[in-house]
Design a protein around this motif. Structure first.
Motif, PDB file in Angstrom:
ATOM      1  N   ALA A 179      40.103  50.579  63.058  1.00 49.27           N
ATOM      2  CA  ALA A 179      39.524  49.675  62.054  1.00 49.27           C
ATOM      3  C   ALA A 179      39.292  50.374  60.716  1.00 49.27           C
ATOM      4  CB  ALA A 179      38.203  49.104  62.579  1.00 49.27           C
ATOM      5  N   SER A 180      38.861  51.646  60.742  1.00 49.32           N
ATOM      6  CA  SER A 180      38.568  52.300  59.461  1.00 49.32           C
ATOM      7  C   SER A 180      39.859  52.544  58.677  1.00 49.32           C
ATOM      8  CB  SER A 180      37.774  53.591  59.667  1.00 49.32           C
ATOM      9  OG  SER A 180      38.542  54.506  60.375  1.00 49.32           O
ATOM     10  N   ALA A 181      40.986  52.710  59.394  1.00 43.43           N
ATOM     11  CA  ALA A 181      42.274  52.882  58.699  1.00 43.43           C
ATOM     12  C   ALA A 181      42.633  51.584  57.959  1.00 43.43           C
ATOM     13  CB  ALA A 181      43.363  53.236  59.698  1.00 43.43           C
ATOM     14  N   ILE A 182      42.330  50.466  58.589  1.00 42.61           N
ATOM     15  CA  ILE A 182      42.624  49.173  57.956  1.00 42.61           C
ATOM     16  C   ILE A 182      41.787  49.018  56.689  1.00 42.61           C
ATOM     17  CG2 ILE A 182      42.442  46.651  58.296  1.00 42.61           C
ATOM     18  CD1 ILE A 182      43.062  47.282  61.322  1.00 42.61           C
ATOM     19  N   GLU A 183      40.495  49.399  56.790  1.00 44.95           N
ATOM     20  CA  GLU A 183      39.618  49.344  55.601  1.00 44.95           C
ATOM     21  C   GLU A 183      40.154  50.231  54.485  1.00 44.95           C
ATOM     22  OE1 GLU A 183      35.497  50.259  56.479  1.00 44.95           O
ATOM     23  OE2 GLU A 183      35.658  48.938  58.225  1.00 44.95           O
ATOM     24  N   THR A 184      40.596  51.449  54.863  1.00 46.22           N
ATOM     25  CA  THR A 184      41.115  52.396  53.857  1.00 46.22           C
ATOM     26  C   THR A 184      42.306  51.786  53.117  1.00 46.22           C
ATOM     27  OG1 THR A 184      40.451  54.209  55.290  1.00 46.22           O
ATOM     28  CG2 THR A 184      41.987  54.762  53.535  1.00 46.22           C
ATOM     29  N   MET A 185      43.205  51.163  53.866  1.00 44.84           N
ATOM     30  CA  MET A 185      44.405  50.586  53.234  1.00 44.84           C
ATOM     31  C   MET A 185      44.024  49.422  52.321  1.00 44.84           C
ATOM     32  SD  MET A 185      47.345  50.868  56.189  1.00 44.84           S
ATOM     33  CE  MET A 185      46.438  50.337  57.634  1.00 44.84           C
ATOM     34  N   ARG A 186      43.078  48.605  52.790  1.00 42.38           N
ATOM     35  CA  ARG A 186      42.640  47.464  51.953  1.00 42.38           C
ATOM     36  C   ARG A 186      41.972  47.968  50.682  1.00 42.38           C
ATOM     37  NH1 ARG A 186      40.824  43.688  56.997  1.00 42.38           N
ATOM     38  NH2 ARG A 186      42.831  42.637  57.208  1.00 42.38           N
TER      39      ARG A 186
ATOM     40  N   GLY B 254      45.232  56.603  63.013  1.00 38.69           N
ATOM     41  CA  GLY B 254      44.925  55.578  62.006  1.00 38.69           C
ATOM     42  C   GLY B 254      44.859  56.187  60.609  1.00 38.69           C
ATOM     43  N   GLY B 255      44.184  57.327  60.504  1.00 34.83           N
ATOM     44  CA  GLY B 255      44.045  57.994  59.205  1.00 34.83           C
ATOM     45  C   GLY B 255      45.402  58.355  58.623  1.00 34.83           C
ATOM     46  N   GLU B 256      46.304  58.880  59.468  1.00 34.03           N
ATOM     47  CA  GLU B 256      47.635  59.268  58.970  1.00 34.03           C
ATOM     48  C   GLU B 256      48.464  58.050  58.608  1.00 34.03           C
ATOM     49  OE1 GLU B 256      49.938  62.269  60.946  1.00 34.03           O
ATOM     50  OE2 GLU B 256      48.160  63.412  61.490  1.00 34.03           O
TER      51      GLU B 256
END
Ligand code: NAD
Length: 303
Positions: free
Chosen positions: A11-18, A290-292
């Motif tokens: 989920a945090s990767a999705i937030e980062t991309m948004r 997710g981070g990568e």
């Protein structure tokens, strides 16, 4: 830039991309049929192992710039065909290495002390102290590593820290960590190791790298671990080697057929322990993957 998430993603990767301005649609249960109807709307797609990306889908992906595979293997993607259409294919090869290496080390301990088997007897209300007091220590034993890339090398470092002598075979690596003694001949690994662990990809060159002939060259009572890829160990030959006692025990996270047979022939042996391909399945690896994925997506979006 529009991105579709096709498989479960941190989920945090999705937030980062948004937060970076990418329009992210989470469709992580989407079927292939549905995906084919919407893929033309997207520039980037994110998959793990669930979604397959083959020619019929690629042909409909008229605006796609990149497929990002969260994880290592890209067997679920027709990479050559995607690239022929100008679609970049990226993965996150290092994100799960430590998790797989730790599972491998866990299996070494579990084999040496029969931890899963003795636990099963305790749950049955038994107290089989004598039967389970014949285990061995890892310290002082020799571990042979077949394939000393990211994961194999990490396993070597951890095993050396436990006091094991570590031998490594990998003809494609010039220099190994100082704690791993490089062997030029695979037969030396077979002849000298008390435990052998496999960390090669499954290719024509590594298919059945542990076969009947290999088992015949090993020490009596050797232990085998495979947290790499199914198809690198000849499972029929391993069954024979277990039945004869040549192999004292095996721990397997990957199998030749993970869909139908699912390692059941092997799991029928009491001295075999295993798991359903969970090597990369930790919270930490999921977060790193997710981070990568987010980093790669942002890099592509900013070009
Ligand atoms: P890597 O590419 O870093 O290392 C693989 C190594 O194998 C390379 O150094 C290569 O030179 C070596 N190799 C290739 N052919 C060989 C041969 N014939 N003999 C000896 N060595 C050979 O890959 P990695 O990230 O360390 O991953 C290793 C394996 O683990 C891969 O198959 C990967 O798919 C698998 N893996 C499993 C899980 C899991 O969930 N169990 C998770 C991640 C990766």
């Amino acid at each position: 830039m529009r991105l579709i998430i096709c498989d479960p993603t941190d989920a945090s990767a999705i937030e980062t991309m948004r937060a970076a301005g990418i329009e992210v649609d989470v469709r992580d249960t989407i079927t292939l049929e549905e995906l084919e109807t919407v893929i033309a709307d997207y520039h980037i797609m994110v998959v793990r192992s669930r979604t397959t990306v083959r020619a019929p889908l690629i042909d409909k992906a008229t605006n796609l710039k990149a497929v990002i595979r969260g994880g290592v293997g890209v067997d679920n993607i027709d990479v050559a065909y995607a690239e022929s259409k100008g679609i970049e294919v990226r993965n996150t090869p290092a994100a799960s290495s430590n998790s797989v290496a730790e599972l491998t080390i866990g299996y070494l301990f579990a084999l040496a002390r029969q931890i899963p088997q003795v636990t099963a007897t305790m749950k049955d209300g038994k107290w089989e102290k004598k039967a389970f007091s014949k285990g061995s220590e890892l310290a002082g034993k020799t571990l042979g590593i077949v394939g000393c890339g990211r994961i194999g090398a990490m396993v070597g470092e951890k095993a050396a820290a436990l006091g094991m002598a570590v031998l490594g075979y990998d003809p494609f690596i010039a220099e190994m960590a100082s704690c791993i003694l490089k062997e030029e001949d695979l037969d030396e690994i077979f002849a000298r190791s008390d435990f052998i662990t496999v960390h090669v990809p499954h290719t024509d060159g590594t298919h059945y790298i542990l076969d009947a002939a290999a088992f015949a060259k090993m020490k009596d009572g050797v232990y085998i671990v495979n947290c790499g890829r199914g198809g690198t160990v000849d499972e029929a030959a391993l069954c024979d080697a277990l039945a004869s006692g040549k192999v004292a025990g095996a721990a397997l996270d990957v199998f030749e057929d993970e869909k139908v047979e699912r390692g059941q022939r092997l799991m029928a042996f009491p001295q075999v322990i295993g798991s359903p391909h969970i090597g990369a399945g930790t919270r930490e690896a999921t977060a790193r993957v997710g981070g990568e994925v987010a980093q790669i997506a942002i890099e592509i979006a900013r070009r």
